[in-house]
Design a protein around this motif. Structure first.
Motif, PDB file in Angstrom:
ATOM      1  N   LYS A 102       0.836  -1.216   0.000  1.00 51.24           N
ATOM      2  CA  LYS A 102       0.000   0.000   0.000  1.00 51.24           C
ATOM      3  C   LYS A 102       0.865   1.258   0.000  1.00 51.24           C
ATOM      4  O   LYS A 102       0.661   2.169  -0.805  1.00 51.24           O
ATOM      5  CB  LYS A 102      -0.915  -0.004   1.226  1.00 51.24           C
ATOM      6  N   ARG A 103       1.843   1.305   0.899  1.00 56.64           N
ATOM      7  CA  ARG A 103       2.688   2.498   0.993  1.00 56.64           C
ATOM      8  C   ARG A 103       3.543   2.667  -0.263  1.00 56.64           C
ATOM      9  O   ARG A 103       3.771   3.786  -0.710  1.00 56.64           O
ATOM     10  CB  ARG A 103       3.550   2.434   2.240  1.00 56.64           C
ATOM     11  N   ALA A 104       4.010   1.578  -0.819  1.00 53.19           N
ATOM     12  CA  ALA A 104       4.820   1.655  -2.044  1.00 53.19           C
ATOM     13  C   ALA A 104       3.988   2.253  -3.176  1.00 53.19           C
ATOM     14  O   ALA A 104       4.468   3.142  -3.898  1.00 53.19           O
ATOM     15  CB  ALA A 104       5.325   0.264  -2.426  1.00 53.19           C
ATOM     16  N   ARG A 105       2.752   1.782  -3.326  1.00 53.19           N
ATOM     17  CA  ARG A 105       1.870   2.322  -4.374  1.00 53.19           C
ATOM     18  C   ARG A 105       1.649   3.812  -4.197  1.00 53.19           C
ATOM     19  O   ARG A 105       1.632   4.571  -5.165  1.00 53.19           O
ATOM     20  CB  ARG A 105       0.533   1.595  -4.373  1.00 53.19           C
ATOM     21  N   GLU A 106       1.448   4.239  -2.945  1.00 54.87           N
ATOM     22  CA  GLU A 106       1.231   5.664  -2.666  1.00 54.87           C
ATOM     23  C   GLU A 106       2.425   6.505  -3.092  1.00 54.87           C
ATOM     24  O   GLU A 106       2.280   7.668  -3.447  1.00 54.87           O
ATOM     25  CB  GLU A 106       0.939   5.872  -1.185  1.00 54.87           C
ATOM     26  N   LEU A 107       3.620   5.923  -3.033  1.00 54.00           N
ATOM     27  CA  LEU A 107       4.840   6.629  -3.408  1.00 54.00           C
ATOM     28  C   LEU A 107       5.242   6.390  -4.862  1.00 54.00           C
ATOM     29  O   LEU A 107       6.250   6.917  -5.325  1.00 54.00           O
ATOM     30  CB  LEU A 107       5.996   6.194  -2.487  1.00 54.00           C
TER      31      LEU A 107
END
Length: 107
Positions: free
Chosen positions: A28-33
């Motif tokens: 999730k955090r990777a996608r956001e970045l």
């Protein structure tokens, strides 16, 4: 315009297993970045490793210092806005913008 070249460096791999909850959070955090989960996990590993080495050398990282070390890793990877990268690195915003544009292949 000067370009930066680097020598090819041999890379080694680690295989790690994490809980489904951690995996989901990393994805999730990777996608956001805008990163792959592997790239994000690599940044997290490098930040944690840098902090641990500092502690082993007798330079304990308090939370603020660890936060700064982690932010610097992400800043060096081009994450974050110009003002935040400039603050974290001490580089003037105009120069940060030029560097980011060069890394991204923009003029």
């Amino acid at each position: 315009m000067r370009t930066i070249t680097s020598e090819l460096v041999e890379r080694k791999q680690f295989a790690i297993a994490v809980s489904p909850k951690v995996h989901e959070s990393v994805v999730k955090r990777a996608r956001e970045l805008g990163l792959s989960p592997t790239a994000f996990a690599k940044l997290l590993f490098e930040a944690g490793f840098a902090a641990r080495v500092g502690q082993e050398r007798g330079l304990p990282a308090d939370d603020a210092e660890l936060d700064e070390q982690v932010w610097l890793v992400f800043a060096c990877a081009g994450q974050g806005d110009v003002a935040a990268i400039a603050k974290a690195t001490g580089v003037k915003p105009a120069l940060v913008e030029k560097i980011l544009n060069a890394w991204r292949g923009r003029k």
